[in-house]
Scaffold this active site. Structure first.
Site, mmCIF file in Angstrom:
data_model
loop_
_atom_site.group_PDB
_atom_site.id
_atom_site.type_symbol
_atom_site.label_atom_id
_atom_site.label_comp_id
_atom_site.label_asym_id
_atom_site.label_seq_id
_atom_site.Cartn_x
_atom_site.Cartn_y
_atom_site.Cartn_z
ATOM 1 N N CYS A 1 1.055 -1.030 0.315
ATOM 2 C CA CYS A 1 0.257 -0.002 -0.223
ATOM 3 C C CYS A 1 0.932 1.747 -0.364
ATOM 4 O O CYS A 1 -0.113 2.741 0.035
ATOM 5 C CB CYS A 1 -0.701 0.280 1.567
ATOM 6 S SG CYS A 1 -2.537 -1.511 1.273
ATOM 7 N N ASN B 1 -10.375 -0.503 -0.467
ATOM 8 C CA ASN B 1 -8.787 -0.017 -0.512
ATOM 9 C C ASN B 1 -8.178 -1.332 -1.453
ATOM 10 O O ASN B 1 -7.990 -2.342 -1.901
ATOM 11 C CB ASN B 1 -7.954 -1.185 1.103
ATOM 12 C CG ASN B 1 -6.385 -0.789 0.590
ATOM 13 O OD1 ASN B 1 -5.933 -0.068 0.348
ATOM 14 N ND2 ASN B 1 -5.844 -1.253 1.998
ATOM 15 N N HIS C 1 -3.492 6.814 2.514
ATOM 16 C CA HIS C 1 -3.759 5.216 1.336
ATOM 17 C C HIS C 1 -4.869 5.481 2.121
ATOM 18 O O HIS C 1 -5.282 6.056 3.115
ATOM 19 C CB HIS C 1 -3.187 4.590 1.923
ATOM 20 C CG HIS C 1 -3.772 3.422 1.971
ATOM 21 N ND1 HIS C 1 -3.565 2.634 0.481
ATOM 22 C CD2 HIS C 1 -3.466 2.518 2.829
ATOM 23 C CE1 HIS C 1 -4.059 1.437 1.243
ATOM 24 N NE2 HIS C 1 -3.574 1.000 1.800
#
Length: 342
Positions: A122, A295, A265
């Site tokens: 990520c 996500n 993020h």
């Protein structure tokens, strides 16, 4: 590793000039997931802020998502694909374990560009952004396309309600161009890794062996589904993200209130809100779209960036503080100005 321009040996700056994005064609709502696992829309929204996630359709691949996002960025920049020097793909879920960036380079028609993958989960997009900047600042390259893309849906256990509600598929791209040092758009950055805590979030290999000959055996290739200690990842994020952002803002003599946007993020809305509160920033300054996409790992930051550029929220000259965090464990922050196409 930390850095802030001018770096030793640097000869120029970096301009962030264009963006693009793509997402899976299948939209899966919380209510639909509740038909498969013991969960509900309310349970998911209150804990994560996620309402829907986009999953690749049967005719979509990671390369397709990356190609679409990259094509949009090139179009916004007004660049021909063969003017690119580098295609840098941040992904943890390549179509081919040997790398997907070369396939994307071919799809784009970027015949003069070198292409390679970068894996930092990520945090991948920010790590790739900083990596690309070094090629541009030294004068080794003039134009780079940085893509963050992940297709996590193929590595999720869709019967595990702790993880299946979180993830989606997407891609985001940013076109970067070398510029003069006095027009440098990347004000500063900081990157961190801590492998000692890496067991909190994993996509591990199968631990299976088969007999080869006599007493020799070989490991069978393949991976287990994503496993995550949600509590530990949450504690890591709300502790380390504000710390690295504070370090970066102090190193660049930047007051939090001077920021136009906070671009984090997109993992959990509670994390986004907690970081904003730590800097006394209004939640209206925090860019968020995870309610619609979930996500998407390395794609979340550039996908959100592109959405805000295209709807007019982000304007040329805006000052943006960004942070990526996730598996590894890895985390990083970057402070940059959006220039837009010239």
């Amino acid at each position: 590793m930390t850095g802030s321009p001018p770096l030793s040996g640097a000869t120029g700056g970096v301009a962030l000039v264009a963006s693009g994005s793509a997402r899976g064609t299948q939209q899966i709502s919380n209510s639909q997931l509740g038909q498969r696992v013991d969960t509900s829309d309310e349970w998911i929204r209150t804990r994560t802020g996620i309402g829907n996630r986009c999953i690749c359709g049967p005719d979509q691949s990671l390369a397709d998502l990356s190609h679409q996002a990259g094509t949009q960025a090139l179009s916004m920049a007004g660049w021909d694909a063969d003017s690119l020097d580098l295609v840098l793909l941040a992904t943890s879920t390549p179509d081919d374990l040997f790398g997907t960036a070369p396939k994307v380079q071919a799809l784009l028609g970027a015949r003069n560009a070198v292409a390679f993958d970068l894996t930092a989960a990520c945090s991948g997009f920010l790590f790739a952004l900083v990596t690309a900047a070094q090629f541009l600042r030294t004068g080794a390259m003039r134009r780079v396309l940085v893509i963050g893309a992940d297709q996590l849906s193929r590595w999720v256990d869709w019967d595990d309600r702790r993880t299946c509600v979180l993830f989606g598929d997407g891609a985001g791209a940013v076109a970067l161009e070398a510029t003069s040092a006095d027009r440098d758009g990347l004000v500063g950055f900081a990157l961190r890794s801590d492998g000692a805590r890496g067991n909190c979030l994993n996509l591990a290999q199968h631990n299976e062996r088969q007999t080869l000959v006599d007493s020799a055996s070989h490991q069978v290739g393949g991976y287990q589904p994503i496993s995550m200690n949600g509590q530990e990842v949450y504690k890591f994020a709300v502790r380390e993200v504000p710390a690295i952002l504070k370090q970066l803002l102090e190193a660049t003599d930047t007051a939090p209130e001077s920021l136009d946007w906070l671009l984090l993020h997109q993992a959990n809305q509670r994390i986004l809100d907690a970081v904003a509160d730590r800097f006394n920033l209004p939640h209206a300054k925090v860019l968020s779209n995870l309610a619609h996409y979930g996500n998407t790992s390395a794609a979340t930051i550039p996908l959100m960036l592109d959405e805000a550029v295209r709807d007019g929220r982000i304007q040329p000259g805006h000052r943006i503080a960004s942070s990526g965090f996730g598996a590894g464990l890895s985390w990083g922050a970057a402070l940059f100005h959006w220039q837009g196409p010239s």
